[in-house]
Design a protein around this motif. Structure first.
Motif, mmCIF file in Angstrom:
data_model
loop_
_atom_site.group_PDB
_atom_site.id
_atom_site.type_symbol
_atom_site.label_atom_id
_atom_site.label_comp_id
_atom_site.label_asym_id
_atom_site.label_seq_id
_atom_site.Cartn_x
_atom_site.Cartn_y
_atom_site.Cartn_z
ATOM 1 N N GLU A 50 10.439 26.606 0.521
ATOM 2 C CA GLU A 50 11.823 26.720 0.082
ATOM 3 C C GLU A 50 12.690 27.431 1.115
ATOM 4 O OE1 GLU A 50 10.967 26.476 -4.723
ATOM 5 O OE2 GLU A 50 11.599 28.389 -3.852
ATOM 6 N N GLN A 51 12.102 28.325 1.875
ATOM 7 C CA GLN A 51 12.842 28.955 2.972
ATOM 8 C C GLN A 51 13.220 27.931 4.021
ATOM 9 O OE1 GLN A 51 10.711 32.102 4.968
ATOM 10 N NE2 GLN A 51 12.198 32.251 6.636
ATOM 11 N N LYS A 53 15.887 25.538 2.655
ATOM 12 C CA LYS A 53 17.181 26.225 2.590
ATOM 13 C C LYS A 53 17.806 26.340 3.973
ATOM 14 C CE LYS A 53 19.410 30.417 0.839
ATOM 15 N NZ LYS A 53 19.211 31.711 0.127
ATOM 16 N N ALA A 69 21.213 22.782 -4.445
ATOM 17 C CA ALA A 69 21.833 21.979 -3.395
ATOM 18 C C ALA A 69 22.652 20.829 -3.972
ATOM 19 C CB ALA A 69 20.753 21.425 -2.463
ATOM 20 N N LEU A 126 17.210 25.350 -5.445
ATOM 21 C CA LEU A 126 18.147 26.005 -4.535
ATOM 22 C C LEU A 126 19.604 25.685 -4.851
ATOM 23 C CD1 LEU A 126 16.155 25.379 -1.221
ATOM 24 C CD2 LEU A 126 16.461 27.589 -2.379
#
Length: 458
Positions: A95-96, A99, A129, A127
């Protein structure tokens, strides 16, 4: 000039070998014909040297390599951690990366019935998005976009469904030749059918390629007793590819035996991977020599419309995989756990590889539990066949079959220059076998001949 190549490159970079003639590398083309991708540093010409993954190069003004060093070596260094810890670490890292790659930009997300794009959907939804998703299916084939539409609905993504039409290839073959440089056969890049749609979209692509290799078994359970060479050789040879390679080797009067040459090349590359664990070594081979020269090539189609991002290609993801025990990677366990944890509703949508089951009950996809579905599916196909409705499973069926397609195809296969290049016997043999013997088996051969003919026209 210094060039640092990623662990899994998205784009090919080419250096020039000094004191080497600019002549066609026919041995390399035979491997390309057999496998569908160039191996190692190979290119169309003997003096063109493709830079390898995970290295730093120094090139002079003539694009000659004057120095190089390895920045990353694939390894198997499993840490003593629990499965839950591995999943938690994957969640944080994945997820980092997603992102960082997507930022505040609108995301263009191709969805499928598999797990890689579904894991992206889970991450992007978490996240928050802004996502424009889409999917495509073959006209007359399995409606993969129906699964994708359910994923989009759960995540509240905008969604468009497309059908890959018959005969689109002939209007786009020249543009595709320029985009991918003819480094991949043309029926693999079905996204080319939608390139005009892509250009009308707003945003940047997030693509899930290579997740299915990094996060699955390096070796099928039934193949664990086979040698590394046997495993790779069996994996890379395409149906009909070996027959075409032998024909070309003969037509070009090359020395030695093609299979011996290919096996020697593969073994040399395997010997350069310093991993004792067989499954991890096979995964490393694929990531070093298959991903950059096959998977990456047609990413250029997406990039011709908008910038692209690939979370599974990120260097940190490759480094992470080397420290995860094989038993955790096998059978997509980590991706499944991630999706189930992050978005349980996504996990309950059908998994195409195990239809009609999903991520919570796919273990039931075995006899006798799956017999009712298999019987129903078979009967439906038989009914459709009697009604003259052909079930389409592969792009070449839409691009090669039928009178209109045949006319276009033969204009490439039997052009005067191409006959002079590969020999009429080679073309006649492969094309006859495709039309009269086994279209499925020889479709790759015909597609590779088409690709080589298009390359020769450039």
């Amino acid at each position: 000039m210094k060039i640092t190549t990623p662990i899994i490159p998205v784009r090919q970079r080419i250096a020039i070998r000094p004191n080497t003639a600019h002549e066609i590398d026919k041995k390399a083309l035979c491997i390309y014909a057999a496998t569908g991708f160039f191996l190692g540093e190979d290119s169309f010409y003997q003096d063109e040297q493709v830079l390898q993954p995970g290295r730093q190069y120094t090139l002079n003004e003539k694009r000659h390599i004057t120095a190089s060093k390895v920045n990353f070596e694939w390894h198997y260094s499993p840490r003593n951690i629990s499965f839950q810890t591995a999943v938690d670490e994957f969640t944080e890292l994945y997820e980092q990366i997603v992102k960082e790659q997507t930022g505040n930009k609108r995301v263009l997300l191709p969805l499928s019935g598999g797990l890689d794009s579904r894991s992206q959907a889970a991450a992007l939804h978490h996240l928050g998005a802004d996502v424009h998703s889409y999917s495509y299916s073959f006209a007359g084939g399995f409606k993969e976009h129906k699964i994708s539409e359910q994923i989009a609905k759960v995540c509240n993504f905008k969604f468009d469904a497309y059908l890959i039409p018959k005969s689109y290839l002939w209007d786009s073959i020249q543009e595709l030749s320029e985009i991918n440089g003819c480094y991949s056969e043309f029926t693999h890049a079905r996204q080319m059918a939608l390139i005009d749609e892509f250009k009308r979209m707003q945003g940047e692509f997030s693509l899930g390629h290579w997740g299915d290799v990094l996060f699955d078994r390096g070796i099928a359970a039934q193949d664990e007793d086979k040698s590394e060479l046997e495993l790779i050789y069996k994996k890379v040879i395409k149906k009909g590819g070996l027959a075409l390679a032998h024909q070309l080797w003969k037509a070009w009067e090359l020395d030695g035996n093609f299979e011996d040459y290919l096996k020697h090349r593969i073994q040399t590359l395997l010997d350069g991977i310093k991993i004792d664990h067989k499954a991890s070594k096979i995964r490393a081979f694929k990531s070093l020599y298959w991903a950059p020269r096959w998977t990456s090539v047609n990413l250029a189609v997406f990039e011709a419309a908008h910038p692209i991002h690939l979370p599974y290609y990120d260097d940190r993801m490759c480094e992470f995989v080397g420290g995860i025990p094989e038993e955790y990677l096998a059978d997509r366990k980590m991706q499944i756990a991630y999706i189930k944890n992050r978005n349980p509703k996504l996990a309950k949508i059908m998994w195409q590889d195990h239809k009609p089951y999903n991520l919570t009950n796919y273990h039931k996809n075995k006899s006798p539990q799956n017999l009712p579905y298999r019987i129903k599916d078979k009967l439906q196909r038989e009914v459709n066949a009697k009604l003259g409705k052909k079930y389409i499973q592969r792009n070449w069926e839409l691009q090669f079959l039928g009178e209109e397609n045949q006319t276009h195809l033969e204009s490439y296969l039997y052009s005067e220059d191409f006959i002079a290049f590969v020999g009429k016997e080679t073309i006649d043999t492969m094309y006859h076998n495709f039309k009269e013997k086994d279209a499925v088996f020889y479709s790759h051969s015909v597609s590779m001949l088409l690709t080589l003919s298009a390359w020769l026209k450039q």
